[in-house]
Design an enzyme around this catalytic site. Structure first.
Site, PDB file in Angstrom:
ATOM      1  N   GLY A  49     -16.341 -62.640  40.119  1.00  0.00           N
ATOM      2  CA  GLY A  49     -17.038 -61.500  39.495  1.00  0.00           C
ATOM      3  C   GLY A  49     -18.418 -61.276  40.071  1.00  0.00           C
ATOM      4  O   GLY A  49     -19.395 -61.124  39.332  1.00  0.00           O
ATOM      5  N   ALA A  50     -18.502 -61.226  41.408  1.00  0.00           N
ATOM      6  CA  ALA A  50     -19.825 -61.213  42.053  1.00  0.00           C
ATOM      7  C   ALA A  50     -20.254 -59.827  42.548  1.00  0.00           C
ATOM      8  O   ALA A  50     -21.240 -59.706  43.254  1.00  0.00           O
ATOM      9  CB  ALA A  50     -19.844 -62.209  43.209  1.00  0.00           C
ATOM     10  N   ARG A  67     -21.154 -57.368  40.499  1.00  0.00           N
ATOM     11  CA  ARG A  67     -22.065 -56.747  39.524  1.00  0.00           C
ATOM     12  C   ARG A  67     -22.786 -57.839  38.734  1.00  0.00           C
ATOM     13  O   ARG A  67     -22.363 -58.996  38.715  1.00  0.00           O
ATOM     14  CB  ARG A  67     -21.272 -55.926  38.497  1.00  0.00           C
ATOM     15  CG  ARG A  67     -20.447 -54.831  39.042  1.00  0.00           C
ATOM     16  CD  ARG A  67     -19.918 -53.952  37.915  1.00  0.00           C
ATOM     17  NE  ARG A  67     -18.812 -54.533  37.155  1.00  0.00           N
ATOM     18  CZ  ARG A  67     -18.837 -54.708  35.835  1.00  0.00           C
ATOM     19  NH1 ARG A  67     -19.902 -54.388  35.120  1.00  0.00           N
ATOM     20  NH2 ARG A  67     -17.783 -55.222  35.220  1.00  0.00           N
ATOM     21  N   VAL A 103      -8.843 -62.959  38.279  1.00  0.00           N
ATOM     22  CA  VAL A 103      -8.848 -64.424  38.116  1.00  0.00           C
ATOM     23  C   VAL A 103      -8.179 -64.884  36.817  1.00  0.00           C
ATOM     24  O   VAL A 103      -8.029 -66.088  36.590  1.00  0.00           O
ATOM     25  CB  VAL A 103     -10.274 -65.027  38.245  1.00  0.00           C
ATOM     26  CG1 VAL A 103     -10.795 -64.892  39.662  1.00  0.00           C
ATOM     27  CG2 VAL A 103     -11.247 -64.418  37.234  1.00  0.00           C
ATOM     28  N   TYR A 142     -14.276 -64.151  21.812  1.00  0.00           N
ATOM     29  CA  TYR A 142     -15.158 -64.399  22.966  1.00  0.00           C
ATOM     30  C   TYR A 142     -15.861 -65.746  22.788  1.00  0.00           C
ATOM     31  O   TYR A 142     -15.914 -66.562  23.725  1.00  0.00           O
ATOM     32  CB  TYR A 142     -16.173 -63.250  23.058  1.00  0.00           C
ATOM     33  CG  TYR A 142     -17.228 -63.394  24.144  1.00  0.00           C
ATOM     34  CD1 TYR A 142     -16.963 -63.035  25.459  1.00  0.00           C
ATOM     35  CD2 TYR A 142     -18.512 -63.866  23.832  1.00  0.00           C
ATOM     36  CE1 TYR A 142     -17.943 -63.150  26.450  1.00  0.00           C
ATOM     37  CE2 TYR A 142     -19.492 -63.982  24.812  1.00  0.00           C
ATOM     38  CZ  TYR A 142     -19.203 -63.624  26.113  1.00  0.00           C
ATOM     39  OH  TYR A 142     -20.178 -63.741  27.084  1.00  0.00           O
ATOM     40  N   ALA A 199     -14.896 -68.297  21.058  1.00  0.00           N
ATOM     41  CA  ALA A 199     -13.915 -69.386  21.214  1.00  0.00           C
ATOM     42  C   ALA A 199     -13.695 -69.695  22.690  1.00  0.00           C
ATOM     43  O   ALA A 199     -13.667 -70.859  23.110  1.00  0.00           O
ATOM     44  CB  ALA A 199     -12.598 -68.994  20.552  1.00  0.00           C
ATOM     45  N   ALA A 200     -13.555 -68.641  23.489  1.00  0.00           N
ATOM     46  CA  ALA A 200     -13.328 -68.839  24.928  1.00  0.00           C
ATOM     47  C   ALA A 200     -14.534 -69.514  25.564  1.00  0.00           C
ATOM     48  O   ALA A 200     -14.395 -70.457  26.363  1.00  0.00           O
ATOM     49  CB  ALA A 200     -13.058 -67.497  25.603  1.00  0.00           C
ATOM     50  N   LYS A 201     -15.729 -69.056  25.205  1.00  0.00           N
ATOM     51  CA  LYS A 201     -16.945 -69.601  25.818  1.00  0.00           C
ATOM     52  C   LYS A 201     -17.187 -71.038  25.367  1.00  0.00           C
ATOM     53  O   LYS A 201     -17.735 -71.855  26.113  1.00  0.00           O
ATOM     54  CB  LYS A 201     -18.141 -68.698  25.491  1.00  0.00           C
ATOM     55  CG  LYS A 201     -18.059 -67.338  26.168  1.00  0.00           C
ATOM     56  CD  LYS A 201     -18.094 -67.490  27.694  1.00  0.00           C
ATOM     57  CE  LYS A 201     -18.139 -66.189  28.436  1.00  0.00           C
ATOM     58  NZ  LYS A 201     -18.199 -66.354  29.893  1.00  0.00           N
TER      59      LYS A 201
END
Ligand code: NAP
Length: 243
Positions: free
Chosen positions: A8-9, A11, A60, A151, A153-155
């Site tokens: 994700g590079a 932006r 990804v 979000y 939870a994922a982090k």
């Protein structure tokens, strides 16, 4: 010359990390998913800084695309010295209003992507005797954010995963650390009103919302030899939000 792969590079924070590490002379593997034009513009800037750059489109969240991304990077540069798992998406929604697809996509993109990427890159790092993995989590992964439970939870999962992986691969010379940003000025917070931002700033000890460069500087340090004895850590880059 060392090689870094950043997801994700094109932006936001990922772009700033790519430019910062290009200035350090790293070869850059610049992943994007949808932002092709922006990826090309960043690649152009990187080339002008004198660094080598490889642009790779890949979603990804998909393991087969991750394999192609890492395989492509390895075929050009051989070794991947540093992996920065930065790609992520927000999901601002009450849990009861979130659909199955939204929940699955948020977990797949924010957490499973980090696991897939790390699995493929660790195989390469083991061959070459070490490396550094830096995962971008969030303040919400530590304290939780109302209206952003999936979000969060994922982090949070990124933190547990990173601490465990740090123990699993430490003897092989691989450092795994987490950067947990607070509020950073990127497209991710573009829906916040001026009023929301002012209110947030009043809760931040340093009195301002962060810039992508605030995160990129910490990533640069964790990627460096100076950070060789740091692993399994979570560095909060939040201006003293909630301290
Ligand atoms: P952003 O400006 O919205 O950028 C998100 C990046 O993630 C884009 O480059 C996007 O690529 C990429 N991405 C999303 N889904 C992808 C996928 N399936 N495959 C590959 N790339 C994908 O957000 P940002 O603020 O820079 O966020 C970067 C990281 O910091 C994220 O992990 C985010 O959760 C974290 N973070 C941000 C903040 C904040 O306040 N901004 C706070 C805490 C943590 P394309 O555009 O090419 O699709």
């Amino acid at each position: 010359m060392k090689t870094v792969l950043i997801t994700g590079a094109a932006r936001g924070i990922g772009k700033e990390i790519a430019l910062e590490l290009a200035k350090e002379g790293y070869n850059i593997v610049l992943n994007f998913n949808k932002s092709e034009e922006q990826a090309k513009e960043v690649a152009d800037k990187i080339s002008k800084l004198g660094a080598r750059v490889l642009i790779c489109q890949a979603d990804v969240s998909k393991p087969e695309e991750v394999k192609k991304l890492v395989g492509g990077a390895v075929s050009v540069f051989g070794k991947i010295d540093v992996l920065v798992n930065n790609a992520g998406i927000s999901l601002y929604k009450l849990l009861i209003d979130s659909s199955d697809a939204e929940i699955q996509n948020a977990i797949q993109t924010n957490l499973n992507s980090v696991i897939f990427m790390s699995r493929e890159v660790v195989k390469n790092m083991l061959q070459f005797g070490g490396g550094k993995i830096i995962n971008i989590s969030s303040k919400w992964g530590i304290v939780g954010g109302s209206g952003e439970s999936v979000y969060s939870a994922a982090k949070s999962g990124i933190i547990g995963f990173s601490k465990a992986l740090a123990k699993e691969v430490g003897f092989s010379g691989i450092n795994v650390n987490v950067v947990a940003p607070g509020v950073i000025e990127t497209d991710m917070i573009k829906n916040l009103s001026m009023q929301d931002k002012k209110e947030l700033e009043s809760q931040i000890a340093l009195g301002r919302i962060g810039q992508p460069s605030d995160v990129a500087g910490v990533v640069k340090f964790l990627a460096s030899d100076e950070a060789s004895y740091i692993t399994g850590q979570v560095i909060e880059v939040d201006g003293g939000w909630g301290v």
